[in-house]
Design a protein around this motif. Structure first.
Motif, PDB file in Angstrom:
ATOM      1  N   THR A 150       0.830  -1.200   0.000  1.00 14.19           N
ATOM      2  CA  THR A 150       0.000   0.000   0.000  1.00 14.19           C
ATOM      3  C   THR A 150       0.865   1.250   0.000  1.00 14.19           C
ATOM      4  OG1 THR A 150      -1.784  -1.122   1.180  1.00 14.19           O
ATOM      5  CG2 THR A 150      -1.761   1.273   1.279  1.00 14.19           C
ATOM      6  N   ASP A 151       1.910   1.243   0.821  1.00 18.40           N
ATOM      7  CA  ASP A 151       2.815   2.395   0.886  1.00 18.40           C
ATOM      8  C   ASP A 151       3.526   2.607  -0.442  1.00 18.40           C
ATOM      9  OD1 ASP A 151       2.097   2.775   3.512  1.00 18.40           O
ATOM     10  OD2 ASP A 151       3.912   1.859   4.360  1.00 18.40           O
ATOM     11  N   ALA A 152       3.933   1.521  -1.079  1.00 13.70           N
ATOM     12  CA  ALA A 152       4.626   1.627  -2.367  1.00 13.70           C
ATOM     13  C   ALA A 152       3.720   2.249  -3.420  1.00 13.70           C
ATOM     14  CB  ALA A 152       5.105   0.250  -2.824  1.00 13.70           C
ATOM     15  N   LEU A 153       2.447   1.829  -3.435  1.00 14.39           N
ATOM     16  CA  LEU A 153       1.493   2.398  -4.386  1.00 14.39           C
ATOM     17  C   LEU A 153       1.251   3.873  -4.082  1.00 14.39           C
ATOM     18  CD1 LEU A 153      -0.547   2.144  -6.692  1.00 14.39           C
ATOM     19  CD2 LEU A 153      -2.221   1.300  -5.023  1.00 14.39           C
ATOM     20  N   ASP A 154       1.064   4.195  -2.803  1.00 16.44           N
ATOM     21  CA  ASP A 154       0.812   5.588  -2.416  1.00 16.44           C
ATOM     22  C   ASP A 154       1.989   6.487  -2.777  1.00 16.44           C
ATOM     23  OD1 ASP A 154      -1.676   4.991  -1.466  1.00 16.44           O
ATOM     24  OD2 ASP A 154      -1.092   4.932   0.651  1.00 16.44           O
ATOM     25  N   GLN A 155       3.204   5.968  -2.650  1.00 24.50           N
ATOM     26  CA  GLN A 155       4.386   6.761  -2.988  1.00 24.50           C
ATOM     27  C   GLN A 155       4.415   7.109  -4.467  1.00 24.50           C
ATOM     28  OE1 GLN A 155       7.807   4.594  -1.581  1.00 24.50           O
ATOM     29  NE2 GLN A 155       7.218   4.794   0.570  1.00 24.50           N
ATOM     30  N   VAL A 156       3.988   6.179  -5.304  1.00 24.59           N
ATOM     31  CA  VAL A 156       3.932   6.468  -6.741  1.00 24.59           C
ATOM     32  C   VAL A 156       2.799   7.450  -7.035  1.00 24.59           C
ATOM     33  CG1 VAL A 156       3.574   5.502  -9.036  1.00 24.59           C
ATOM     34  CG2 VAL A 156       4.921   4.239  -7.355  1.00 24.59           C
ATOM     35  N   LEU A 157       1.623   7.212  -6.448  1.00 24.73           N
ATOM     36  CA  LEU A 157       0.491   8.107  -6.680  1.00 24.73           C
ATOM     37  C   LEU A 157       0.807   9.530  -6.245  1.00 24.73           C
ATOM     38  CD1 LEU A 157      -2.483   5.832  -5.511  1.00 24.73           C
ATOM     39  CD2 LEU A 157      -1.904   6.469  -7.862  1.00 24.73           C
ATOM     40  N   ALA A 158       1.599   9.676  -5.187  1.00 25.55           N
ATOM     41  CA  ALA A 158       1.922  10.999  -4.659  1.00 25.55           C
ATOM     42  C   ALA A 158       2.764  11.826  -5.622  1.00 25.55           C
ATOM     43  CB  ALA A 158       2.657  10.867  -3.324  1.00 25.55           C
ATOM     44  N   THR A 159       3.394  11.186  -6.601  1.00 30.12           N
ATOM     45  CA  THR A 159       4.243  11.913  -7.549  1.00 30.12           C
ATOM     46  C   THR A 159       3.523  12.226  -8.859  1.00 30.12           C
ATOM     47  OG1 THR A 159       5.137   9.896  -8.575  1.00 30.12           O
ATOM     48  CG2 THR A 159       6.258  10.729  -6.605  1.00 30.12           C
ATOM     49  N   LEU A 160       2.265  11.794  -8.992  1.00 36.06           N
ATOM     50  CA  LEU A 160       1.532  11.988 -10.246  1.00 36.06           C
ATOM     51  C   LEU A 160       0.779  13.304 -10.234  1.00 36.06           C
ATOM     52  CD1 LEU A 160       0.044   8.393 -10.677  1.00 36.06           C
ATOM     53  CD2 LEU A 160       2.111   9.342 -11.732  1.00 36.06           C
ATOM     54  N   PRO A 161       0.845  14.092 -11.314  1.00 36.90           N
ATOM     55  CA  PRO A 161       0.126  15.371 -11.372  1.00 36.90           C
ATOM     56  C   PRO A 161      -1.372  15.175 -11.518  1.00 36.90           C
ATOM     57  CG  PRO A 161       1.122  14.892 -13.493  1.00 36.90           C
ATOM     58  CD  PRO A 161       1.596  13.818 -12.553  1.00 36.90           C
ATOM     59  N   ASN A 162      -2.096  16.249 -11.306  1.00 36.57           N
ATOM     60  CA  ASN A 162      -3.556  16.210 -11.400  1.00 36.57           C
ATOM     61  C   ASN A 162      -4.015  15.974 -12.840  1.00 36.57           C
ATOM     62  OD1 ASN A 162      -6.206  16.361 -10.610  1.00 36.57           O
ATOM     63  ND2 ASN A 162      -6.110  18.449  -9.855  1.00 36.57           N
ATOM     64  N   ILE A 163      -5.229  15.477 -12.970  1.00 33.47           N
ATOM     65  CA  ILE A 163      -5.850  15.276 -14.287  1.00 33.47           C
ATOM     66  C   ILE A 163      -6.349  16.617 -14.812  1.00 33.47           C
ATOM     67  CG2 ILE A 163      -7.710  14.113 -15.537  1.00 33.47           C
ATOM     68  CD1 ILE A 163      -5.612  12.191 -14.489  1.00 33.47           C
ATOM     69  N   PRO A 164      -5.980  17.028 -16.016  1.00 34.34           N
ATOM     70  CA  PRO A 164      -6.464  18.308 -16.540  1.00 34.34           C
ATOM     71  C   PRO A 164      -7.976  18.288 -16.755  1.00 34.34           C
ATOM     72  CG  PRO A 164      -4.593  17.484 -17.813  1.00 34.34           C
ATOM     73  CD  PRO A 164      -5.042  16.367 -16.936  1.00 34.34           C
ATOM     74  N   ALA A 165      -8.609  19.427 -16.543  1.00 34.28           N
ATOM     75  CA  ALA A 165     -10.030  19.566 -16.859  1.00 34.28           C
ATOM     76  C   ALA A 165     -10.226  19.368 -18.359  1.00 34.28           C
ATOM     77  CB  ALA A 165     -10.537  20.932 -16.423  1.00 34.28           C
ATOM     78  N   SER A 166     -11.430  18.977 -18.726  1.00 35.44           N
ATOM     79  CA  SER A 166     -11.694  18.624 -20.127  1.00 35.44           C
ATOM     80  C   SER A 166     -11.547  19.812 -21.082  1.00 35.44           C
ATOM     81  CB  SER A 166     -13.111  18.044 -20.258  1.00 35.44           C
ATOM     82  OG  SER A 166     -14.084  18.982 -19.822  1.00 35.44           O
ATOM     83  N   ASP A 167     -11.691  21.055 -20.567  1.00 35.93           N
ATOM     84  CA  ASP A 167     -11.614  22.220 -21.448  1.00 35.93           C
ATOM     85  C   ASP A 167     -10.238  22.883 -21.435  1.00 35.93           C
ATOM     86  OD1 ASP A 167     -11.876  23.086 -18.858  1.00 35.93           O
ATOM     87  OD2 ASP A 167     -13.246  24.734 -19.309  1.00 35.93           O
ATOM     88  N   VAL A 168      -9.264  22.238 -20.826  1.00 35.10           N
ATOM     89  CA  VAL A 168      -7.900  22.778 -20.833  1.00 35.10           C
ATOM     90  C   VAL A 168      -7.263  22.470 -22.186  1.00 35.10           C
ATOM     91  CG1 VAL A 168      -5.588  22.526 -19.849  1.00 35.10           C
ATOM     92  CG2 VAL A 168      -7.583  22.630 -18.346  1.00 35.10           C
ATOM     93  N   PRO A 169      -6.682  23.478 -22.854  1.00 33.03           N
ATOM     94  CA  PRO A 169      -6.061  23.212 -24.161  1.00 33.03           C
ATOM     95  C   PRO A 169      -4.840  22.305 -24.015  1.00 33.03           C
ATOM     96  CG  PRO A 169      -5.580  25.452 -23.419  1.00 33.03           C
ATOM     97  CD  PRO A 169      -6.605  24.897 -22.471  1.00 33.03           C
ATOM     98  N   GLU A 170      -4.693  21.401 -24.949  1.00 35.22           N
ATOM     99  CA  GLU A 170      -3.546  20.500 -24.907  1.00 35.22           C
ATOM    100  C   GLU A 170      -2.350  21.176 -25.548  1.00 35.22           C
ATOM    101  OE1 GLU A 170      -2.423  15.896 -26.156  1.00 35.22           O
ATOM    102  OE2 GLU A 170      -4.502  16.486 -25.831  1.00 35.22           O
ATOM    103  N   GLY A 171      -1.210  21.065 -24.893  1.00 38.03           N
ATOM    104  CA  GLY A 171       0.002  21.681 -25.425  1.00 38.03           C
ATOM    105  C   GLY A 171       1.208  21.262 -24.620  1.00 38.03           C
TER     106      GLY A 171
END
Length: 425
Positions: A95-116
Motif C-alpha cells: 500500500t505504501d509503495a502504491l501511495d508513494q507512486v500516486l503521490a508523484t503523479l500530477p492532477n488530471i487536466p479539466a476537459s476544457d484545458v487546451p492541450e500543449g
C-alpha cells in the motif's frame, strides 16, 4: 493525489491525461501494483477469519473433552498470529509503495484545458486596459528604483546573497500600501476572511498541497525539519486538513499577506536583476474551499477578484488559460493573469489562479458532509495570487514612471501613502 479506483476504471483516460501533461502513461503498472496490494490484504483478512474461527473451535473442542484437537487448534492460532502479522506488514508495504507512486503523479487536466507541450501553446482569453504610450524610453523597474535611491540590491547581496532586495522610504511604504490595499479589497468587497498563518510548516502540510515529495529542491528547510512556506496557499489550504466540514460552511474564502520563500532551483540565469524572481517576496494569497459542483464558478469568481485589483490600479493586463504541459502539479485548470510591463515591453505573470478540484483534498483527507446526508465527499480547493505584491510594485513603477525619474502614485493607493501623489528622485 489521484484515486486508484478511478485509474482502474479509466485507464485509457488516465494514460492520455498523463501524456498530455508530459508524464509517463503507466496505468497498467499502477493497476498491477493495486492488484498485488488487494491480494495481500485479502490474504491477511482470510488469515484473520480463520484465526477467529479456530479460536472458537478451541472452546468447542475443550467442551467436548477433545484435548488433542484443542491443542492442535491452539498451535494453529499461534502460527496464524505470526503469519498474519507478516501478511499485514507485506500488505502495508504494498500500500505504501502504491501511495508513494500516486503521490508523484500530477492532477488530471479539466476537459476544457487546451492541450500543449509548453507555455507557447497557452491560449489568451481576454485583455483589459490599453498600454500607455510614452514620449520617452520607459525604464525597467530596477533602474527606476535605484535612481530613486530606495531600491538597493548591492546591500541586499551583502546581507543575504543573490536574489534579495532592500526597499527603503517611500518604496518600502508603497509595497506595504499595495498589500494593505489588496487585503482591504478582498476582505471588504470580495468576501474573503483575513488569516495570519504560520510561515513554517511540517512535512505533512507541504504534502497536502503537493509541494512534497516531488518539489523539495524548490523549498527552504529549517534545521529542525520544518519548511518555509513558498506561498500562503500551503497553510491556508491545510487549515481544513483531516476535517469534515458542514456543507453550509462552504464556500470558505481565505486570504493572507505573507512572505514567501523559494529556492528558485530551476531559475539559473532567469530574471537575475530586479524583483521579478527572488528567494523572498511578499504575496497576498486567495484560497477557496468549496464543493465539487461549485468549484468551476468559484474559479471564475476568484480570477475576477484578482483582476479587480489590477483594474483598480489602472494596470493593463491579459488573462490566459494554461495548456496541459504548462500547468502546475496540483492544478486541474489554471488562469494566469499577466500584467503589462513597458520597461520590458511585454506581459509578465502577476497572478495564477488554479482549480485543484479534489486533488489536494485527497492528500489532506479534507471532506464535506451535506446537511441531509451521512455520506461525505472530498472538498474542492482553489488558490490564486491576489496579487504578488512585489510584481505589482514592479508594474506600478514601470507603468507610472515619468520622464524626470519620478513615479506617480496610483490614486487608489494614495490614502495608504499619507496622500503622497508622486515619489521623487
Amino acid at each position: 493525489m489521484l484515486d486508484i479506483r478511478w485509474i482502474r476504471e479509466n485507464a485509457d483516460a488516465f494514460d492520455a491525461a498523463m501524456t498530455a501533461r508530459g508524464a509517463e502513461a503507466r496505468a497498467a503498472d499502477l493497476v498491477s501494483m493495486d492488484d498485488r496490494r488487494r491480494s495481500l490484504i485479502a490474504r491477511a483478512q482470510e488469515m484473520q477469519t480463520r484465526r477467529n474461527a479456530a479460536s472458537k473451535e478451541i472452546g468447542q473442542a475443550k467442551g467436548q473433552g477433545d484435548e488433542a484437537r484443542a491443542q492442535a487448534l491452539m498451535a494453529e492460532v499461534t502460527a496464524l498470529k505470526t503469519d498474519m502479522q507478516a501478511a499485514e506488514d507485506e500488505a502495508k508495504a504494498a500500500t505504501d509503495a502504491l501511495d508513494q507512486v500516486l503521490a508523484t503523479l500530477p492532477n488530471i487536466p479539466a476537459s476544457d484545458v487546451p492541450e500543449g507541450a509548453d507555455e507557447s501553446e497557452n491560449v489568451e482569453l481576454r485583455r483589459w486596459g490599453t498600454p500607455r504610450t510614452f514620449d520617452f524610453a520607459p525604464k525597467q523597474h530596477f533602474e527606476i528604483g535605484e535612481a530613486l535611491g530606495h531600491m538597493d540590491f548591492e546591500r541586499a547581496s551583502k546581507l543575504s546573497g543573490a536574489r534579495f532586495s532592500v526597499l527603503t522610504g517611500p518604496l518600502a511604504r508603497l509595497e506595504r500600501a499595495l498589500a494593505q490595499f489588496m487585503l482591504d479589497r478582498h476582505t471588504d468587497e470580495n468576501g474573503y476572511m483575513e488569516v495570519n498563518p504560520p510561515f513554517m510548516v511540517r512535512d505533512e502540510t507541504m504534502f497536502g498541497t503537493g509541494q512534497l515529495p516531488k518539489f523539495g529542491e524548490d523549498l527552504f528547510r529549517t534545521t529542525d525539519g520544518r519548511w518555509l512556506i513558498p506561498t500562503a496557499e500551503v497553510p491556508l489550504t491545510n487549515l481544513v486538513r483531516e476535517e469534515i466540514l458542514d456543507e453550509a460552511a462552504l464556500p470558505m474564502r481565505l486570504t493572507a499577506w505573507t512572505p514567501c520563500f523559494r529556492a528558485e532551483a530551476g531559475a539559473a540565469g532567469k530574471d537575475t536583476r530586479g524583483l521579478i524572481r527572488q528567494h523572498q517576496f511578499a504575496k497576498v494569497e486567495l484560497v477557496s474551499i468549496t464543493t465539487a459542483d461549485a468549484s468551476e464558478a468559484e474559479h471564475e469568481r476568484m480570477t475576477a477578484c484578482a483582476e479587480g485589483i489590477l483594474q483598480a490600479l489602472g494596470l493593463p493586463y491579459r488573462v490566459i488559460v494554461l495548456c496541459t504541459g504548462d500547468m502546475g502539479f496540483s492544478a486541474a485548470k489554471t488562469y494566469d493573469i499577466e500584467v503589462w510591463l513597458p520597461g520590458q515591453d511585454t506581459y509578465r505573470e502577476i497572478s495564477s489562479c488554479s482549480n485543484c478540484r479534489d486533488f489536494q483534498a485527497r492528500r489532506m483527507n479534507a471532506r464535506v458532509r451535506a446537511a441531509d446526508s451521512k455520506k461525505t465527499e472530498f472538498v474542492h480547493t482553489l488558490n490564486g495570487s491576489g496579487l504578488a505584491v512585489g510584481r505589482t510594485l514592479v508594474a506600478v513603477l514601470e507603468n507610472y514612471q515619468n520622464a524626470d525619474g519620478s513615479v506617480t502614485v496610483p490614486e487608489a493607493l494614495r490614502p495608504y501613502m499619507g496622500g503622497m501623489q508622486r515619489i521623487e528622485p
